[in-house]
Design an enzyme around this catalytic site. Structure first.
Site, PDB file in Angstrom:
ATOM      1  N   LYS A 247      40.248  73.109  21.397  1.00  0.00           N
ATOM      2  CA  LYS A 247      40.638  74.093  20.381  1.00  0.00           C
ATOM      3  C   LYS A 247      42.150  74.261  20.363  1.00  0.00           C
ATOM      4  O   LYS A 247      42.838  73.831  21.294  1.00  0.00           O
ATOM      5  CB  LYS A 247      39.963  75.434  20.697  1.00  0.00           C
ATOM      6  CG  LYS A 247      40.410  76.036  22.036  1.00  0.00           C
ATOM      7  CD  LYS A 247      39.546  77.223  22.420  1.00  0.00           C
ATOM      8  CE  LYS A 247      40.021  77.862  23.720  1.00  0.00           C
ATOM      9  NZ  LYS A 247      39.135  78.958  24.150  1.00  0.00           N
TER      10      LYS A 247
ATOM     11  N   ARG B 201      32.748  90.072  24.339  1.00  0.00           N
ATOM     12  CA  ARG B 201      33.592  89.347  23.393  1.00  0.00           C
ATOM     13  C   ARG B 201      32.692  88.315  22.725  1.00  0.00           C
ATOM     14  O   ARG B 201      32.786  87.140  22.965  1.00  0.00           O
ATOM     15  CB  ARG B 201      34.757  88.668  24.125  1.00  0.00           C
ATOM     16  CG  ARG B 201      35.840  88.139  23.190  1.00  0.00           C
ATOM     17  CD  ARG B 201      36.786  87.173  23.879  1.00  0.00           C
ATOM     18  NE  ARG B 201      36.160  85.891  24.159  1.00  0.00           N
ATOM     19  CZ  ARG B 201      36.807  84.819  24.612  1.00  0.00           C
ATOM     20  NH1 ARG B 201      38.094  84.889  24.861  1.00  0.00           N
ATOM     21  NH2 ARG B 201      36.184  83.688  24.847  1.00  0.00           N
TER      22      ARG B 201
ATOM     23  N   TYR C 253      72.960  87.616  19.880  1.00  0.00           N
ATOM     24  CA  TYR C 253      72.639  88.862  19.173  1.00  0.00           C
ATOM     25  C   TYR C 253      72.701  90.053  20.119  1.00  0.00           C
ATOM     26  O   TYR C 253      72.186  90.000  21.247  1.00  0.00           O
ATOM     27  CB  TYR C 253      71.232  88.786  18.581  1.00  0.00           C
ATOM     28  CG  TYR C 253      71.137  87.905  17.358  1.00  0.00           C
ATOM     29  CD1 TYR C 253      71.906  88.147  16.229  1.00  0.00           C
ATOM     30  CD2 TYR C 253      70.261  86.825  17.337  1.00  0.00           C
ATOM     31  CE1 TYR C 253      71.808  87.336  15.106  1.00  0.00           C
ATOM     32  CE2 TYR C 253      70.149  86.012  16.224  1.00  0.00           C
ATOM     33  CZ  TYR C 253      70.931  86.273  15.101  1.00  0.00           C
ATOM     34  OH  TYR C 253      70.830  85.469  14.001  1.00  0.00           O
TER      35      TYR C 253
ATOM     36  N   MET D 112      65.898  82.513  16.958  1.00  0.00           N
ATOM     37  CA  MET D 112      64.794  81.790  16.336  1.00  0.00           C
ATOM     38  C   MET D 112      64.900  80.282  16.573  1.00  0.00           C
ATOM     39  O   MET D 112      63.892  79.608  16.836  1.00  0.00           O
ATOM     40  CB  MET D 112      64.763  82.058  14.825  1.00  0.00           C
ATOM     41  CG  MET D 112      63.608  81.386  14.110  1.00  0.00           C
ATOM     42  SD  MET D 112      63.636  81.633  12.332  1.00  0.00           S
ATOM     43  CE  MET D 112      63.298  83.385  12.207  1.00  0.00           C
TER      44      MET D 112
HETATM   45  C1  LIG Z   1      38.620  78.615  25.366  1.00  0.00           C
HETATM   46  C2  LIG Z   1      37.224  78.657  25.800  1.00  0.00           C
HETATM   47  C3  LIG Z   1      36.795  77.837  26.861  1.00  0.00           C
HETATM   48  C4  LIG Z   1      37.744  77.016  27.685  1.00  0.00           C
HETATM   49  O1  LIG Z   1      38.322  77.873  28.628  1.00  0.00           O
HETATM   50  P1  LIG Z   1      39.399  77.342  29.662  1.00  0.00           P
HETATM   51  O2  LIG Z   1      39.589  78.445  30.626  1.00  0.00           O
HETATM   52  O3  LIG Z   1      40.605  77.060  28.845  1.00  0.00           O
HETATM   53  O4  LIG Z   1      38.848  76.112  30.272  1.00  0.00           O
HETATM   54  C5  LIG Z   1      35.451  77.839  27.188  1.00  0.00           C
HETATM   55  N1  LIG Z   1      34.570  78.608  26.516  1.00  0.00           N
HETATM   56  C6  LIG Z   1      34.943  79.419  25.509  1.00  0.00           C
HETATM   57  C7  LIG Z   1      33.917  80.243  24.822  1.00  0.00           C
HETATM   58  C8  LIG Z   1      36.282  79.483  25.127  1.00  0.00           C
HETATM   59  O5  LIG Z   1      36.651  80.283  24.127  1.00  0.00           O
END
Ligand SMILES: *Cc1c(COP(=O)(O)O)cnc(C)c1O
Length: 383
Positions: free
Chosen positions: A45, A139, A267, A315
């Site tokens: 991801k 979550r 800045y 930036m």
């Molecule tokens: C991002 C994520 C992972 C991977 O977690 P890491 O700690 O980066 O290996 C696994 N399961 C879910 C649901 C995630 O959102």
């Protein structure tokens, strides 16, 4: 004029560059695999944690991962377009997502509730489903009251040929603290939830709970499959395992200037030269991923020496205090890397910005040119 000034001298480091070492990702994948007998899902991801989703996926699969995981369907479709045929799971979608396209692409979906189940079961082709149960993190995922009903409805949809339940999944909130009691409690809740699914007639082939930290520290959470993202990128949230950073961010010095003691910099003039010194300018700033919170704390490596950032990170640029470090415009600097040559690591940048490594690697800006290399760390170790 051409006799007195080298107009044609080639620049030695013309622009910033992010180098991604796929060899490090391969090595980290092998390290992760050595810690578990479960299947490894490579979580790619957020563009492979900023390393390039396709490159990270290809590398991890070659090194023994067997599945791919992403959050959004768009990320999953990009993997299919790149030609990957392995199972892909997408776990974060709205009820209105394009489930028809997911079915056509053969992408599995996480299903946390009946609303999502109705959408997923509503398309013509049966979609692979991983039922998502909450085991204490709140979550996402079905809570204890909803779980049995979700399993029953999923079984009905399965019997009707609308879905295939291939997995049951959950996620740990405190896996980076291996001693926290929550981990055992969550694992127990997960086992009980799988039993509820089985009692409903479901036969999920892959039960999965652990991400990187639990994979490296807690075998009781591995079940059939572990989902590993950070670990592939060289990040160990549990702090127990040596993994290799896969990113090196370099930039040329584009200007070098001697200044008098007391000269204000940047800045707000938040930094003043404590003595006569030499300043260097680098063309990287917070738009390129250098966290502004690291201003006046961070360091970069110039000609083998650590030099501190002077003043606020802008930036597009930062000023560094070169002190007595010999340096000229055009000299290469290392802003972050695996640490082999004494350069700052991702972990150090995270510390300077009071954040975690994940945030540093996922935020390197699109403007930074990229280069992919593949160093054979396996070979290096066995020589
Ligand atoms: C991002 C994520 C992972 C991977 O977690 P890491 O700690 O980066 O290996 C696994 N399961 C879910 C649901 C995630 O959102």
């Amino acid at each position: 004029m051409a006799d007195t000034f080298p107009w044609t001298a080639p620049p030695r480091a013309a622009r910033p560059l992010l180098t991604v070492d796929l060899g490090a990702i391969a090595e980290n994948t092998r390290t992760v695999r050595s810690r578990t007998s479960a299947e490894v899902m490579a979580v790619v991801k957020a563009d492979g944690f900023g390393h390039g989703a396709v490159e990270m996926a290809r590398t991890a699969l070659r090194a023994g991962a067997t599945r791919l995981g992403v959050t959004s369907l768009d990320e999953a479709f990009a993997l299919r377009r790149a030609g990957f045929r392995e199972p892909v799971l997408s776990w974060l979608n709205a009820p209105g997502a394009d489930f028809g396209a997911a079915a056509a692409a053969g992408v599995d979906l996480a299903v946390p509730d009946l609303v999502m189940l109705a959408g997923v079961a509503g398309v013509d082709r049966a979609i692979g489903v991983h039922l998502h149960v909450d085991t204490g993190m709140s979550r996402g995922g079905a809570d204890r009251e909803q779980w049995a009903g979700l399993c029953a409805a999923a079984r009905d949809a399965e019997l009707a040929g609308r879905i295939r339940v291939v997995g049951v999944m959950s996620h740990l909130g405190r896996a980076d603290e291996p001693d926290a009691d929550d981990n055992a409690a969550s694992a127990a809740r997960f086992r009980a939830s799988v039993q509820v699914a089985r009692d409903a007639g479901l036969r999920p082939a892959v039960r999965h709970l652990a991400a990187t930290a639990a994979t490296l520290t807690n075998p009781a959470t591995h079940f059939d499959l572990v989902r590993v993202g950070a670990g592939l990128a060289g990040i160990d949230p549990s702090g127990t395992t040596r993994l290799r950073g896969a990113m090196t961010l370099t930039a040329p010095l584009i200007h070098v200037q001697a200044v008098a003691a007391g000269t204000p910099v940047g800045y707000g003039h938040t930094w003043r030269a404590p003595r006569a010194t030499t300043l260097g300018l680098l063309p990287l700033g917070y738009a390129d991923g250098l966290p502004r919170a690291a201003s006046s704390r961070a360091e970069v490596l110039v000609n083998g020496r650590r030099c501190p950032v002077a003043g606020l990170i802008s930036m597009d640029q930062i000023v560094i205090d070169l002190g007595h470090t010999p340096a000229r415009a055009g000299d290469p600097t290392i802003v972050l890397g695996p640490g082999d040559d004494g350069e700052p690591t991702v972990a150090e940048w995270a510390g300077w910005a009071a954040t975690i490594e994940h945030e540093i690697v996922t935020r390197i800006g699109r403007r930074v040119p990229r280069r992919v290399v593949e160093h054979d760390w396996n070979q290096e170790r066995t020589l």
